[in-house]
Design an enzyme around this catalytic site. Structure first.
Site, PDB file in Angstrom:
ATOM      1  N   GLU A 104      10.302   4.341  11.405  1.00  0.00           N
ATOM      2  CA  GLU A 104      10.488   3.007  10.836  1.00  0.00           C
ATOM      3  C   GLU A 104      11.326   2.086  11.720  1.00  0.00           C
ATOM      4  OE1 GLU A 104      11.859   3.611   6.775  1.00  0.00           O
ATOM      5  OE2 GLU A 104       9.813   4.008   6.109  1.00  0.00           O
ATOM      6  N   GLU A 160       4.126   8.215   4.456  1.00  0.00           N
ATOM      7  CA  GLU A 160       5.102   8.575   3.423  1.00  0.00           C
ATOM      8  C   GLU A 160       4.731   7.910   2.103  1.00  0.00           C
ATOM      9  OE1 GLU A 160       9.136   7.584   4.329  1.00  0.00           O
ATOM     10  OE2 GLU A 160       8.972   8.225   6.409  1.00  0.00           O
TER      11      GLU A 160
HETATM   12  C1  GLA Z   1      11.914   5.958   4.445  1.00  0.00           C
HETATM   13  C2  GLA Z   1      12.228   6.937   5.570  1.00  0.00           C
HETATM   14  C3  GLA Z   1      12.366   8.348   5.125  1.00  0.00           C
HETATM   15  C4  GLA Z   1      13.104   8.427   3.809  1.00  0.00           C
HETATM   16  C5  GLA Z   1      12.379   7.597   2.788  1.00  0.00           C
HETATM   17  C6  GLA Z   1      12.990   7.675   1.405  1.00  0.00           C
HETATM   18  O1  GLA Z   1      10.608   5.620   4.308  1.00  0.00           O
HETATM   19  O2  GLA Z   1      11.313   6.861   6.633  1.00  0.00           O
HETATM   20  O3  GLA Z   1      13.062   9.062   6.132  1.00  0.00           O
HETATM   21  O4  GLA Z   1      14.402   7.966   3.968  1.00  0.00           O
HETATM   22  O5  GLA Z   1      12.406   6.260   3.192  1.00  0.00           O
HETATM   23  O6  GLA Z   1      12.220   6.958   0.477  1.00  0.00           O
END
Ligand code: GLA
Ligand code: ZN
Length: 682
Positions: A156, A313
């Site tokens: 991210e 995710e």
């Molecule tokens: C983000 C991060 C993950 C985790 C999630 C929790 O998307 O990339 O490492 O922290 O949030 O929702």
């Protein structure tokens, strides 16, 4: 059309998620158990090593890959594949201590201490070298490992750094862009408040708490620079991956409409797009709009490359970072997972496989809870999604076809976000886009969310809400698109500034846009939240709020006028044939019902319909994918009540091949996945 999926050598929907064996090295029994549960949950892939740098390089130059060797082997032995991460999202303490320059400096010029994550400098030569080294070691070690299918680069990417190195790099970037200080002063309109720069070294990044926030061009260029520098950092990350593993695709996990990085710049360097998202399901009627807003995110990310993507995710149950971390109600996990597929994903992946024992994310939803076994509601939900994905594999490699596009560019958004005027604190650029999107979502229309560099001629209808920033090039492109037969819908704030945020002179919308739309927008009235106006169109009266422009039709046909205030009777909606196409303009912010009706009329004019022929009750929608022959429709009920529709066609269910026609019942939160070949009778 040749069907080709993202991983042709592993032609399955990926199901699994972030796996952190580095945290559990002292618990071999748990690592064993993970493998048993992995199969039970119908998982087939994991992302590993995202935050594992301290485990991989416990001391500078001393590497330990033992946990990763084992994880790669174990996953493969259990039929799975690995998306291997580069660990740059968080660095070891020794590194921050020895080389403070790797840590990010904020806009108050405070260097951050060691801790947290996603807070590195993206210019630091030392950080770039350390990242290239660890990435190279990972790539060299696992280049022939049969489990490796993709690289998950960093995590991210976001934000920017104000250290001396980044500031110097920004000045170089500006020199490349403008060539001379005179050109920069001119475009940024620096005569304002005595900002004229006489030496490049006087230019600093904007800093609302400490430095400049008055020069819009500077603010937008800084964000552009940050996107370029992030992308440059990414290129440095992947150089060793390309060297050792040229056959393995690379991605970075994006976050939908996230504002700090222009994803259109970064996406050019990705082999495929991946995406993280955490809808906040409420278990109420609000979920309907929420589902649409998230669908827009998926479509945006898919449209970056106009290809299927990977959902990197999502959560199998709750999050832990929202104000209220409510559980997904029964049925919602399946519904939201199928929704991701409906919009072009080739995976359902989770954050996270197993809840960690300590630290910040231990109460975040996971496939495996602290209880450690499979007898949980969430585990069963996950296993059920995995089982269903296996039955849907004929959909892999299919694409989304769309005749409608919405224009969204990060730069336009930044320009409005920093603009003083209108509603100061929030111009609601994203929400406005999602309002327009909702009108299409409710009708089951596939949408692409494109940028100004995309080819407009692929679409019959292009909608560009609040398109405030228009370069001469973009103006020309819009004119060509409409002249050649396209239909364009634009709204209030169209064409006010150029790409460096200097106003167009000679009346809005700037340049040729006046001719294309046949209008002149003399003034814009920003209403107080309690104010509203009324617009009557086709016998129905709609509320106008937030913005009402005082428009003159200069060639355009007036379709509706304002009903109130001193500009009652002035045009509020116009249409203007231009060349072979038509340019529509809506001068006010309208409620959802207006957008639903008005956009509906444009779809009708162009004969654009959903791939599902039945009526869609409120909260039920249908999006489709195709291989060019078979159309796959995801008929989804986002309400907690049973719903009904009816089809005059003959479909089959993808999972079990049952014929479906006539009346169709949808369970609460239910998804029916239907297939049909339009060429065939029925
Ligand atoms: C983000 C991060 C993950 C985790 C999630 C929790 O998307 O990339 O490492 O922290 O949030 O929702
Ligand atoms: Zn920096």
């Amino acid at each position: 059309m040749e069907k080709s999926c993202i991983f042709p050598d592993f032609p399955h929907f990926l199901h699994g998620g972030d796996y952190n064996p580095d945290q559990w090295q002292k618990y071999p029994e748990i690592l064993e158990e993970d493998m048993r549960l992995f199969k039970l949950a119908n998982c087939n892939s994991v992302s590993v090593g995202i935050f594992a740098w301290a485990a991989l390089e416990p001391e500078e130059g001393k590497f330990d890959f033992s946990f990763l060797d084992k994880a790669m082997d174990d996953i493969y032995a259990n039929g799975g594949r690995v998306i291997l991460a580069t660990p740059s999202g968080a660095r070891p303490a020794w590194m921050a201590q020895k080389y403070p320059e790797v840590m990010r400096v904020d806009e108050s010029r405070q260097r951050h201490w060691f801790g947290n994550r996603h807070n590195h400098c993206f210019t630091s030569p030392i950080y770039r070298q350390k990242v290239a080294e660890i990435n190279g070691r990972l790539a060299e070690r696992y280049k022939d490992h049969p489990a490796l299918i993709a690289w998950h680069v960093s995590n991210e990417y976001s934000g920017s750094c104000h250290c001396d190195l980044c500031r110097a790099a920004f000045r170089e970037w500006l020199k490349r862009k403008y060539g001379t200080l005179e050109a920069l002063n001119d475009q940024w309109w620096t005569a304002f408040w005595a900002h004229t720069y006489t030496d490049w070294s006087q230019i600093d990044p904007p800093s609302p708490p400490m430095g400049d926030r008055a020069i819009n061009g500077l603010r937008i260029d800084w964000l552009r620079f940050a996107a370029d520098q992030t992308t440059d950092f990414f290129k440095n990350e992947i150089a060793p991956l390309r060297k050792f593993t040229p056959h393995i695709p690379v991605t970075a996990n994006l976050m939908g409409f996230h504002t700090s990085v222009d994803y259109r710049v970064l996406a050019k360097e990705l082999d495929f797009v991946s995406h993280d998202s955490y809808p906040e399901w409420k278990g109420t009627a609000a979920d309907i709009r929420h589902a649409s807003d998230h669908a827009a995110r998926y479509d945006l990310n898919r449209s970056l490359k106009h290809k299927p993507f990977i959902q990197m995710e999502s959560t199998p149950s709750n999050t832990n970072w929202k104000q209220f971390n409510k559980l997904k109600r029964p049925g919602m996990h399946m519904l939201s997972s199928m929704q991701i597929l409906a919009h072009g994903s080739e995976s359902v992946l989770y954050f996270q496989w197993r809840k960690s024992r300590g630290a910040a994310e231990r109460f975040h939803g996971a496939v495996v809870d602290h209880v450690g076994h499979e007898n949980t509601r969430v585990f069963r939900d996950v296993a059920e999604v995995g089982a269903r994905l296996k039955k849907l594999e004929e959909i892999l490699g299919t694409v989304t076809e769309s005749r409608v596009a919405i224009l969204y560019d990060w730069q336009n958004r930044w320009a409005l976000d920093v603009a003083q005027g209108f509603q100061m604190s929030d111009k609601k650029v994203q929400k406005t886009l999602q309002d327009h999107y909702f009108a299409l979502w409710r009708r089951g229309i596939n949408v692409e969310i494109i940028g100004e560099e995309d080819d407009f001629s692929r679409y019959d209808l292009v909608i560009a809400p609040q398109l405030y920033m228009t370069s001469e090039k973009l103006i020309g492109k819009i004119a060509d698109y409409v002249r050649d037969g396209g239909e364009m819908l634009c709204t209030y704030m169209l064409g006010m500034v150029n790409e460096n945020d200097r106003c167009h002179l000679g009346g809005f919308p700037g340049g040729k846009l006046k001719e294309v739309f046949g209008i002149w927008n003399e003034e814009i009235d920003t209403l107080y939240p309690e104010d509203s106006n009324r617009v009557e169109w086709r016998g129905k009266s709609y509320r106008a709020f937030d913005y009402c422009e005082l428009l003159h039709a200069e060639g355009a046909e007036t379709l509706a006028v304002y009903g109130e205030d001193f500009y009652a009777g002035m045009p509020a909606i116009t249409a203007h044939p231009y060349g072979k196409g038509k340019a529509y303009y809506v001068a006010f912010r309208g409620e959802d019902e207006f957008l639903y009706d008005f956009i509906g009329s444009l779809l009708e004019e162009r004969g654009i319909v959903s791939d599902f022929d039945g009526a869609l009750p409120y909260g039920v929608t249908a999006h489709s994918r195709t291989d060019g022959e078979t159309v796959y429709v995801f008929l989804q009920n986002f309400t907690a009540q049973p719903q009904e529709t009816e089809t005059s066609r003959v479909w089959r269910t993808v999972e079990d091949g049952e014929p479906v026609s006539g009346r169709i019942a949808l369970a609460p939160y239910g998804t029916l996945i239907l297939a049909r070949k339009p060429g065939e009778p029925g």
